[in-house]
Structures are given as C-alpha cells and as structure tokens.
Write a protein that holds these residues in place. Structure first.
Motif, mmCIF file in Angstrom:
data_model
loop_
_atom_site.group_PDB
_atom_site.id
_atom_site.type_symbol
_atom_site.label_atom_id
_atom_site.label_comp_id
_atom_site.label_asym_id
_atom_site.label_seq_id
_atom_site.Cartn_x
_atom_site.Cartn_y
_atom_site.Cartn_z
ATOM 1 N N GLN A 95 0.866 -1.161 0.000
ATOM 2 C CA GLN A 95 0.000 0.000 0.000
ATOM 3 C C GLN A 95 0.911 1.221 0.000
ATOM 4 O O GLN A 95 1.788 1.350 0.862
ATOM 5 N N VAL A 96 0.700 2.094 -0.988
ATOM 6 C CA VAL A 96 1.545 3.268 -1.160
ATOM 7 C C VAL A 96 0.690 4.506 -0.955
ATOM 8 O O VAL A 96 -0.411 4.608 -1.498
ATOM 9 N N SER A 97 1.200 5.444 -0.176
ATOM 10 C CA SER A 97 0.517 6.727 -0.024
ATOM 11 C C SER A 97 1.539 7.834 -0.218
ATOM 12 O O SER A 97 2.723 7.679 0.096
ATOM 13 N N LEU A 98 1.068 8.939 -0.781
ATOM 14 C CA LEU A 98 1.965 10.050 -1.075
ATOM 15 C C LEU A 98 1.181 11.333 -1.190
ATOM 16 O O LEU A 98 -0.025 11.324 -1.388
ATOM 17 N N THR A 99 1.911 12.433 -1.068
ATOM 18 C CA THR A 99 1.362 13.739 -1.360
ATOM 19 C C THR A 99 2.115 14.261 -2.565
ATOM 20 O O THR A 99 3.294 14.617 -2.464
ATOM 21 N N ASN A 100 1.455 14.226 -3.726
ATOM 22 C CA ASN A 100 2.066 14.686 -4.972
ATOM 23 C C ASN A 100 2.135 16.199 -4.913
ATOM 24 O O ASN A 100 1.135 16.873 -4.680
ATOM 25 N N ASP A 101 3.322 16.741 -5.106
ATOM 26 C CA ASP A 101 3.596 18.173 -4.997
ATOM 27 C C ASP A 101 3.540 18.797 -6.381
ATOM 28 O O ASP A 101 4.378 18.525 -7.232
ATOM 29 N N GLY A 102 2.545 19.626 -6.624
ATOM 30 C CA GLY A 102 2.447 20.329 -7.900
ATOM 31 C C GLY A 102 1.049 20.286 -8.504
ATOM 32 O O GLY A 102 0.404 21.289 -8.597
ATOM 33 N N PRO A 103 0.558 19.190 -8.957
ATOM 34 C CA PRO A 103 1.214 17.892 -9.059
ATOM 35 C C PRO A 103 2.223 17.851 -10.206
ATOM 36 O O PRO A 103 2.017 18.460 -11.247
ATOM 37 N N VAL A 104 3.304 17.140 -9.975
ATOM 38 C CA VAL A 104 4.312 16.886 -11.001
ATOM 39 C C VAL A 104 4.475 15.374 -11.109
ATOM 40 O O VAL A 104 4.811 14.723 -10.126
ATOM 41 N N THR A 105 4.176 14.840 -12.292
ATOM 42 C CA THR A 105 4.302 13.411 -12.572
ATOM 43 C C THR A 105 4.949 13.259 -13.936
ATOM 44 O O THR A 105 4.491 13.863 -14.908
ATOM 45 N N ILE A 106 5.999 12.438 -14.017
ATOM 46 C CA ILE A 106 6.767 12.293 -15.261
ATOM 47 C C ILE A 106 7.010 10.823 -15.547
ATOM 48 O O ILE A 106 7.396 10.062 -14.653
ATOM 49 N N TRP A 107 6.834 10.438 -16.810
ATOM 50 C CA TRP A 107 7.065 9.085 -17.295
ATOM 51 C C TRP A 107 8.437 9.040 -17.949
ATOM 52 O O TRP A 107 8.744 9.895 -18.776
ATOM 53 N N LEU A 108 9.253 8.046 -17.606
ATOM 54 C CA LEU A 108 10.574 7.886 -18.234
ATOM 55 C C LEU A 108 10.744 6.465 -18.753
ATOM 56 O O LEU A 108 10.402 5.507 -18.076
ATOM 57 N N ASP A 109 11.313 6.364 -19.939
ATOM 58 C CA ASP A 109 11.752 5.091 -20.503
ATOM 59 C C ASP A 109 13.213 5.247 -20.882
ATOM 60 O O ASP A 109 13.581 6.233 -21.524
ATOM 61 N N VAL A 110 14.061 4.310 -20.462
ATOM 62 C CA VAL A 110 15.476 4.329 -20.896
ATOM 63 C C VAL A 110 15.831 2.971 -21.463
ATOM 64 O O VAL A 110 15.217 1.982 -21.172
#
Length: 145
Positions: free
Chosen positions: A130-145
């Motif tokens: 179970q994950v809980s968080l407070t997203n700041d902004g919100p800022v969410t970014i997807w990365l593929d390498v």
C-alpha cells in the motif's frame, strides 16, 4: 527500464499494515524492468532520475534536481507499468522482465541511485504493498530508458 516519477512532499509504503519505507520531500518512483533490460539500463535510469530538474528554485522555476535539493527517493517495484492495453480490455504484462531479472534490476536501480548520493527507501519486490503520497504540484513524469 520504465519509471513513473512523482514529486512529493512525503511518501510511504506499507506491507501488512507496517510501514517499510518512508520519505519526506523528494520523489516517489514506481519502476519496472522490461524485457531486454540490463544493468546498464538501471544505471542510466538512476543517473537521469538523480539529475532531472523537476523541483523549484528560489525564483519558483522548475530548475533543481533531487540532488540539488537534498531530497530522498521512495523506490517501489511495479510490473504493471509494462501493461499492454492495445487489445481487448485485460492488460497483458508479457513486456515485463521475468521476476528474477526484474528483482535484480529493481535492486540495481535502487543501489545505483543511492550510490549517486540520493537517500532512498524501498518497497518489497513482489509484495502486496500500500503506497501513499502527497504529490507536490502535481508533477508526474514518465521515463523510458
């Protein structure tokens, strides 16, 4: 490797009601090893994440990295980031690395990020978390390498 980054003011992960990882300001990082990924991918992802400028500077511009702010990272494995939804209504996960390889690459990513100077906390690979968080902004970014 694939990652979903969220800028957070705090985040925590629990297993069976017990908190096993917790951070203050920094990044919540959901990470998935994909078919064909290697430790080199894990290293490149850690390097990119540590230097990605998604935090505000004194002028309010998004211009500072996790290393710049002295932030931490909560790293949680999430094979569902490999979901293929191109056919039907049930996602397929065959693009994810096999569990043994996925675990090794998840651990390599977390280790590499720590070696770059980022304090980390982790989830537990393969566990029901179970994950809980407070997203700041919100800022969410997807990365593929």
């Amino acid at each position: 490797m694939r990652a979903l980054l969220q800028r957070v003011t705090d985040a925590r992960v629990s297993v069976g009601g017990a908190v096993i990882g917790e951070i203050g300001q920094g990044m919540m990082i959901l990470v998935c090893a994909m078919q064909g990924d290697t430790e080199d991918h894990a290293h490149k992802l850690a390097d990119k994440v540590s230097k990605l400028r998604i935090f505000q500077d004194e002028a309010g511009k998004i211009n500072r990295s996790l290393l710049d702010i002295g932030g931490a990272a909560l790293v949680v494995s999430q094979f569902t980031l490999a979901a293929d939804t191109s056919r039907g209504n049930r996602p397929g996960f065959s693009n994810a690395a096999p569990p043994d390889q996925g675990k090794a690459l998840y651990e390599a990513f977390a280790r590499d990020l720590s070696l770059l100077g980022v304090p980390i906390a982790t989830g537990r690979f393969g566990a029901d978390m179970q994950v809980s968080l407070t997203n700041d902004g919100p800022v969410t970014i997807w990365l593929d390498v």
